[in-house]
Design a protein around this motif. Sequence first.
Motif, PDB file in Angstrom:
ATOM      1  N   LEU A 182       0.834  -1.261  -0.029  1.00 52.49           N
ATOM      2  CA  LEU A 182      -0.060  -0.083   0.153  1.00 52.49           C
ATOM      3  C   LEU A 182       0.904   1.084   0.162  1.00 52.49           C
ATOM      4  O   LEU A 182       0.526   2.181  -0.854  1.00 52.49           O
ATOM      5  CB  LEU A 182      -0.774  -0.276   1.218  1.00 52.49           C
ATOM      6  CG  LEU A 182      -2.128  -0.901   1.126  1.00 52.49           C
ATOM      7  CD1 LEU A 182      -2.717  -1.034   2.522  1.00 52.49           C
ATOM      8  CD2 LEU A 182      -3.063  -0.602   0.023  1.00 52.49           C
ATOM      9  N   MET A 185       2.071   1.993  -3.556  1.00 54.72           N
ATOM     10  CA  MET A 185       0.983   2.345  -4.264  1.00 54.72           C
ATOM     11  C   MET A 185       0.942   3.868  -3.908  1.00 54.72           C
ATOM     12  O   MET A 185       0.578   4.716  -4.765  1.00 54.72           O
ATOM     13  CB  MET A 185      -0.137   1.516  -3.839  1.00 54.72           C
ATOM     14  CG  MET A 185      -1.386   2.053  -4.604  1.00 54.72           C
ATOM     15  SD  MET A 185      -2.818   1.286  -4.366  1.00 54.72           S
ATOM     16  CE  MET A 185      -4.180   2.099  -5.328  1.00 54.72           C
ATOM     17  N   SER A 216      -6.422  10.438  -9.089  1.00 56.19           N
ATOM     18  CA  SER A 216      -5.453   9.436  -8.309  1.00 56.19           C
ATOM     19  C   SER A 216      -6.105   9.347  -6.723  1.00 56.19           C
ATOM     20  O   SER A 216      -6.111   8.442  -6.178  1.00 56.19           O
ATOM     21  CB  SER A 216      -4.185   9.639  -8.183  1.00 56.19           C
ATOM     22  OG  SER A 216      -3.708   9.627  -9.571  1.00 56.19           O
ATOM     23  N   VAL A 219      -9.135   7.021  -6.359  1.00 55.47           N
ATOM     24  CA  VAL A 219      -8.547   5.882  -6.732  1.00 55.47           C
ATOM     25  C   VAL A 219      -7.961   5.412  -5.213  1.00 55.47           C
ATOM     26  O   VAL A 219      -8.141   4.221  -4.895  1.00 55.47           O
ATOM     27  CB  VAL A 219      -7.628   5.600  -7.946  1.00 55.47           C
ATOM     28  CG1 VAL A 219      -7.133   4.161  -7.815  1.00 55.47           C
ATOM     29  CG2 VAL A 219      -8.354   5.946  -9.088  1.00 55.47           C
ATOM     30  N   MET A 220      -7.120   6.171  -4.717  1.00 52.63           N
ATOM     31  CA  MET A 220      -6.297   5.694  -3.414  1.00 52.63           C
ATOM     32  C   MET A 220      -7.489   5.276  -2.499  1.00 52.63           C
ATOM     33  O   MET A 220      -7.110   4.763  -1.436  1.00 52.63           O
ATOM     34  CB  MET A 220      -5.488   6.732  -3.234  1.00 52.63           C
ATOM     35  CG  MET A 220      -4.085   6.706  -4.045  1.00 52.63           C
ATOM     36  SD  MET A 220      -3.104   8.233  -4.137  1.00 52.63           S
ATOM     37  CE  MET A 220      -2.542   8.007  -2.349  1.00 52.63           C
ATOM     38  N   ALA A 223      -9.124   2.259  -2.814  1.00 54.19           N
ATOM     39  CA  ALA A 223      -8.301   0.990  -2.463  1.00 54.19           C
ATOM     40  C   ALA A 223      -7.922   1.032  -1.091  1.00 54.19           C
ATOM     41  O   ALA A 223      -8.025   0.017  -0.363  1.00 54.19           O
ATOM     42  CB  ALA A 223      -6.802   1.561  -3.108  1.00 54.19           C
ATOM     43  N   TYR A 224      -8.033   2.149  -0.190  1.00 50.02           N
ATOM     44  CA  TYR A 224      -8.021   2.085   1.030  1.00 50.02           C
ATOM     45  C   TYR A 224      -9.190   1.531   1.850  1.00 50.02           C
ATOM     46  O   TYR A 224      -9.158   0.733   2.708  1.00 50.02           O
ATOM     47  CB  TYR A 224      -7.653   3.339   1.631  1.00 50.02           C
ATOM     48  CG  TYR A 224      -7.287   3.569   3.362  1.00 50.02           C
ATOM     49  CD1 TYR A 224      -6.297   2.893   3.777  1.00 50.02           C
ATOM     50  CD2 TYR A 224      -8.108   4.019   4.200  1.00 50.02           C
ATOM     51  CE1 TYR A 224      -6.010   2.696   5.272  1.00 50.02           C
ATOM     52  CE2 TYR A 224      -8.085   3.663   5.529  1.00 50.02           C
ATOM     53  CZ  TYR A 224      -6.879   3.457   5.919  1.00 50.02           C
ATOM     54  OH  TYR A 224      -6.696   3.369   7.439  1.00 50.02           O
ATOM     55  N   SER A 226     -11.227  -0.725   0.246  1.00 55.78           N
ATOM     56  CA  SER A 226     -11.258  -1.946   0.196  1.00 55.78           C
ATOM     57  C   SER A 226     -10.186  -2.686   0.865  1.00 55.78           C
ATOM     58  O   SER A 226     -10.513  -4.021   1.483  1.00 55.78           O
ATOM     59  CB  SER A 226     -10.602  -2.403  -1.311  1.00 55.78           C
ATOM     60  OG  SER A 226     -11.317  -1.592  -2.195  1.00 55.78           O
ATOM     61  N   TYR A 227      -9.162  -2.169   1.483  1.00 57.48           N
ATOM     62  CA  TYR A 227      -8.062  -2.597   2.365  1.00 57.48           C
ATOM     63  C   TYR A 227      -8.790  -2.858   3.806  1.00 57.48           C
ATOM     64  O   TYR A 227      -8.667  -3.995   4.534  1.00 57.48           O
ATOM     65  CB  TYR A 227      -6.802  -2.024   2.536  1.00 57.48           C
ATOM     66  CG  TYR A 227      -5.943  -2.022   3.583  1.00 57.48           C
ATOM     67  CD1 TYR A 227      -5.283  -3.288   3.874  1.00 57.48           C
ATOM     68  CD2 TYR A 227      -5.890  -1.031   4.561  1.00 57.48           C
ATOM     69  CE1 TYR A 227      -4.475  -3.384   5.113  1.00 57.48           C
ATOM     70  CE2 TYR A 227      -5.023  -1.300   5.782  1.00 57.48           C
ATOM     71  CZ  TYR A 227      -4.563  -2.384   5.897  1.00 57.48           C
ATOM     72  OH  TYR A 227      -3.492  -2.577   7.002  1.00 57.48           O
ATOM     73  N   MET A 344      -2.677   6.688   2.199  1.00 52.43           N
ATOM     74  CA  MET A 344      -3.822   6.261   1.635  1.00 52.43           C
ATOM     75  C   MET A 344      -5.187   6.906   1.764  1.00 52.43           C
ATOM     76  O   MET A 344      -6.047   6.643   1.102  1.00 52.43           O
ATOM     77  CB  MET A 344      -3.780   4.613   1.448  1.00 52.43           C
ATOM     78  CG  MET A 344      -2.531   3.907   0.979  1.00 52.43           C
ATOM     79  SD  MET A 344      -2.496   4.118  -0.855  1.00 52.43           S
ATOM     80  CE  MET A 344      -3.914   3.378  -1.505  1.00 52.43           C
TER      81      MET A 344
END
Length: 419
Positions: A182, A185, A216, A219-220, A223-224, A226-227, A344
Motif C-alpha cells: 500500500l 502504491m 488518483s 482511486v487511493m 483502495a484504502y 477495500s483494504y 492512502m
Amino acid sequence: MESPQIEMGAFKANGPQGQNGGLRSTSSMVQSLNPRRTIERVLRSIRIVIFTSKLNLLLPFGPATIVLHFAAKGHGLVFLFSMLGITPLAERLGYATEQLTLYTGSTVGGLLNATFGNATEMIIAIYALKNGMIRVVQQSLLGSILSNMLLVMGCAFFVGGIVNRNKDQVFSKATAVVNSGLLLMAVMGLMFPAVLHFTHSEVRQGASEVSLSRFSSCVMLVAYTSYLYFQLSGRSNVYSQIGTEEMPNEDVAEEDEEAEIGMWESIIWLAVLTLWVSILSEYLVNAIEGASDSLNLPVAFISVILLPIVGNAAEHASAIMFAMKDKLDITLGVAIGSSTQISMFVIPFCVVIGWIMGQKMDLNFQLFETATLFITVLVVAFMLQDGTANYLKGLMLILCYLIVAASFFVHVDPHSSDG
C-alpha cells in the motif's frame, strides 16, 4: 410501609429473568439518572482521562497559547506553546478512541481508529488548507509518514531489542508485505504528478497534474476502503499474530481489556478533545511562518520534522510499550498502519477537501520530498522482509531519520509556503 422496600429488595436479589429482570434494569436506570451518581461518574471520568497520564502535565500550555497570542506577538513562542499543548491532546484522543473501540467491536473500531488515529494531522492540514498553505499541508503529512516509519518504528525496534536482547523479535510478514504494498502504491500516486511536472509533458501546464492528482486520490481512497474491508472481514485471520495458536488460555484472558470509562463518556471526550485540538491548531498554523523567522528555521524543517512530533506522540509511546512487551505485531500496526492511513487516506482526503474549498491541492510533493519518501519506503520494506527485528535495525532506522532531518534543515523549498 416496609412491604414495598422488601418487594424491591426481592426483585433486585433475583436474576435477570422475566419481570424481575425488567425491574432490575429499571432500577439501574433510575440510579444512573441520580444526580449524585452522575456527578461521581463525571469526576471519575475526569480523573481517569486527565490525571492518569504524565503527558498531561503539558496541558496548561494550551490556555497559555491563547493568552500569549493576545498578550504578545511572539510567533515563535506561540508556535512552541501550541505544539506542546496539542501533544497531550493527541495522546488522549488515541486513548478515548481505544476505549470506544471496546464497546463497538472490531469492525466499527477499525473505522474509528482510521478516523481518529490521525485526527490531529487532519485538523492541522485542514486549517492550513483553509489558509492556502498547500506546501505546509504536503510537508507535514509527508513528515508524519517519515516519522512513523523511521523514528517511531526505529525507537520501538531499538528499545524492544535491548529489553529482549537474548533473542530476535518476530512479527507477521504477511501484514508487513500488505502495508508495504500500500505504501508503494501511495508512492506511485505521488510520483506521477511530480514526473509530469518536472518532465514538462503535461497536456495543460499546471492543470493536468491537479486533475491527475484528484483522480488518483479518489482511486487511493477506494483502495484504502477495500483494504479496510478486507482487513476487518472474515479474511482478517490471514494476518493473525505469530504464536497465537500456542498461547495458553490464561495469556489470552489477560489480553482482554476492560473499559475504564463508559461509551457515552468516550464519545463526549472525543468531541471535547477534537474541539480543543482544532482551536489550538488554528494558532499553530497561523504561527508557522512567524516561528520560521523568529527561530531561524526553514518552513520545510518545521513542517516535516517538528509538526509530526505533535501528531505522533501517542503512536511513539504505544509502539515502544508494545515492543518492550514483545508484541511487535501491534507495534507494526501502530507505526506502519498509521503511515498507511496517512498516505492512502489522509493525503487523498486533503486533496478532495481542497477540491471542495477551491484550493489547488495536488499530489505533486516536489522532487526532493517524493524521492525522500520513495527511498524511505524501500529501506523499511527491506528491513521488514525477513519478519525479525532487533536493536541494530532500530538504530539504523533512527540514524536514517537523522539523515532525513538534516537534509530538510539545509533544504530550500523552491515554492513559497502558500503554494
